[in-house]
Design a protein around this motif. Structure first.
Motif, PDB file in Angstrom:
ATOM      1  N   LYS A   5       0.810  -1.225   0.000  1.00 54.31           N
ATOM      2  CA  LYS A   5       0.000   0.000   0.000  1.00 54.31           C
ATOM      3  C   LYS A   5       0.846   1.279   0.000  1.00 54.31           C
ATOM      4  O   LYS A   5       0.312   2.355   0.179  1.00 54.31           O
ATOM      5  CB  LYS A   5      -0.920   0.010   1.214  1.00 54.31           C
ATOM      6  N   THR A   6       2.121   1.161  -0.206  1.00 54.59           N
ATOM      7  CA  THR A   6       2.984   2.334  -0.177  1.00 54.59           C
ATOM      8  C   THR A   6       2.868   3.137  -1.468  1.00 54.59           C
ATOM      9  O   THR A   6       2.631   2.578  -2.541  1.00 54.59           O
ATOM     10  CB  THR A   6       4.445   1.940   0.073  1.00 54.59           C
ATOM     11  N   PHE A  78       8.675  -9.613  -6.574  1.00 53.88           N
ATOM     12  CA  PHE A  78       7.933  -8.649  -5.779  1.00 53.88           C
ATOM     13  C   PHE A  78       8.893  -7.741  -5.014  1.00 53.88           C
ATOM     14  O   PHE A  78       8.745  -6.521  -5.011  1.00 53.88           O
ATOM     15  CB  PHE A  78       6.994  -9.363  -4.802  1.00 53.88           C
ATOM     16  N   TYR A  79       9.904  -8.331  -4.374  1.00 53.96           N
ATOM     17  CA  TYR A  79      10.839  -7.545  -3.581  1.00 53.96           C
ATOM     18  C   TYR A  79      11.769  -6.708  -4.457  1.00 53.96           C
ATOM     19  O   TYR A  79      12.224  -5.648  -4.040  1.00 53.96           O
ATOM     20  CB  TYR A  79      11.637  -8.442  -2.630  1.00 53.96           C
ATOM     21  N   GLU A  80      12.049  -7.162  -5.669  1.00 59.01           N
ATOM     22  CA  GLU A  80      12.874  -6.365  -6.580  1.00 59.01           C
ATOM     23  C   GLU A  80      12.155  -5.108  -7.046  1.00 59.01           C
ATOM     24  O   GLU A  80      12.776  -4.089  -7.304  1.00 59.01           O
ATOM     25  CB  GLU A  80      13.274  -7.199  -7.800  1.00 59.01           C
ATOM     26  N   LYS A  81      10.829  -5.163  -7.145  1.00 63.52           N
ATOM     27  CA  LYS A  81      10.045  -4.041  -7.651  1.00 63.52           C
ATOM     28  C   LYS A  81       9.681  -3.021  -6.575  1.00 63.52           C
ATOM     29  O   LYS A  81       9.137  -1.969  -6.888  1.00 63.52           O
ATOM     30  CB  LYS A  81       8.770  -4.546  -8.310  1.00 63.52           C
ATOM     31  N   LEU A  82       9.968  -3.334  -5.334  1.00 64.02           N
ATOM     32  CA  LEU A  82       9.635  -2.415  -4.245  1.00 64.02           C
ATOM     33  C   LEU A  82      10.468  -1.138  -4.320  1.00 64.02           C
ATOM     34  O   LEU A  82      11.601  -1.164  -4.814  1.00 64.02           O
ATOM     35  CB  LEU A  82       9.911  -3.073  -2.897  1.00 64.02           C
ATOM     36  N   ALA A  87      13.478   5.712   0.017  1.00 64.03           N
ATOM     37  CA  ALA A  87      12.259   6.329  -0.512  1.00 64.03           C
ATOM     38  C   ALA A  87      11.087   6.089   0.440  1.00 64.03           C
ATOM     39  O   ALA A  87      10.263   6.979   0.667  1.00 64.03           O
ATOM     40  CB  ALA A  87      11.938   5.777  -1.900  1.00 64.03           C
ATOM     41  N   LEU A  88      11.037   4.894   1.015  1.00 63.48           N
ATOM     42  CA  LEU A  88       9.997   4.591   1.991  1.00 63.48           C
ATOM     43  C   LEU A  88      10.162   5.451   3.247  1.00 63.48           C
ATOM     44  O   LEU A  88       9.177   5.942   3.806  1.00 63.48           O
ATOM     45  CB  LEU A  88      10.035   3.111   2.366  1.00 63.48           C
ATOM     46  N   ALA A  89      11.404   5.657   3.673  1.00 64.01           N
ATOM     47  CA  ALA A  89      11.671   6.469   4.863  1.00 64.01           C
ATOM     48  C   ALA A  89      11.298   7.931   4.627  1.00 64.01           C
ATOM     49  O   ALA A  89      10.717   8.574   5.508  1.00 64.01           O
ATOM     50  CB  ALA A  89      13.139   6.355   5.268  1.00 64.01           C
ATOM     51  N   VAL A  90      11.601   8.453   3.466  1.00 64.91           N
ATOM     52  CA  VAL A  90      11.244   9.841   3.155  1.00 64.91           C
ATOM     53  C   VAL A  90       9.730   9.984   3.109  1.00 64.91           C
ATOM     54  O   VAL A  90       9.171  10.959   3.624  1.00 64.91           O
ATOM     55  CB  VAL A  90      11.894  10.304   1.830  1.00 64.91           C
ATOM     56  N   TRP A  93       8.498  10.114   6.576  1.00 64.56           N
ATOM     57  CA  TRP A  93       8.881  11.390   7.186  1.00 64.56           C
ATOM     58  C   TRP A  93       7.935  12.506   6.757  1.00 64.56           C
ATOM     59  O   TRP A  93       7.465  13.287   7.574  1.00 64.56           O
ATOM     60  CB  TRP A  93      10.322  11.725   6.817  1.00 64.56           C
ATOM     61  N   LEU A  94       7.653  12.564   5.459  1.00 66.21           N
ATOM     62  CA  LEU A  94       6.793  13.622   4.937  1.00 66.21           C
ATOM     63  C   LEU A  94       5.338  13.455   5.397  1.00 66.21           C
ATOM     64  O   LEU A  94       4.605  14.431   5.490  1.00 66.21           O
ATOM     65  CB  LEU A  94       6.871  13.668   3.414  1.00 66.21           C
ATOM     66  N   GLU A  95       4.940  12.230   5.676  1.00 69.89           N
ATOM     67  CA  GLU A  95       3.584  11.971   6.166  1.00 69.89           C
ATOM     68  C   GLU A  95       3.525  11.999   7.694  1.00 69.89           C
ATOM     69  O   GLU A  95       2.507  11.633   8.262  1.00 69.89           O
ATOM     70  CB  GLU A  95       3.087  10.630   5.636  1.00 69.89           C
TER      71      GLU A  95
END
Length: 105
Positions: A5-6, A78-82, A87-90, A93-95
């Motif tokens: 859902k990211t 699946f894990y290669e396409k994540l 990017a997830l941390a930013v 942070w922004l949310e």
């Protein structure tokens, strides 16, 4: 963490510096916090992937029995396409989903 859902970008994008530094008032503190969170996310993803791939591990190391396990390939793809951990941390942070404690010297 629900990786499906990211909305973090897969490609590199430019962020507004003011939005990044706004919660702390210091860009260096913000980047340090984001980097630490990225390391945590990376460790979580790695542990999850290793755990899932252990399900497909075979105890027989014979070269005659090498075969493609389609489920294992799907998990790996699946894990290669994540998005990358940073990017997830930013995105977190922004949310405003990252908590941190300010240390006063």
């Amino acid at each position: 963490m629900d990786l499906k859902k990211t909305s973090a970008p897969v490609n590199t994008i430019t962020y507004n510096k003011n939005k990044i530094e706004q919660p702390t008032g210091n860009i260096y503190e913000a980047i340090t916090i984001i980097a630490k969170r990225a390391n945590q996310i990376n460790t979580e993803i790695k542990n999850e992937l290793v755990h899932k791939l252990e399900e497909f591990a075979t105890t027989n190391d014979s070269l005659d029995e090498v075969f493609e396990n389609k489920e294992q390939i799907e998990v790996s793809k699946f894990y290669e396409k994540l998005p990358k951990a940073h990017a997830l941390a930013v995105e977190e942070w922004l949310e405003d989903r990252v908590s941190y404690k300010e240390v006063v010297k």
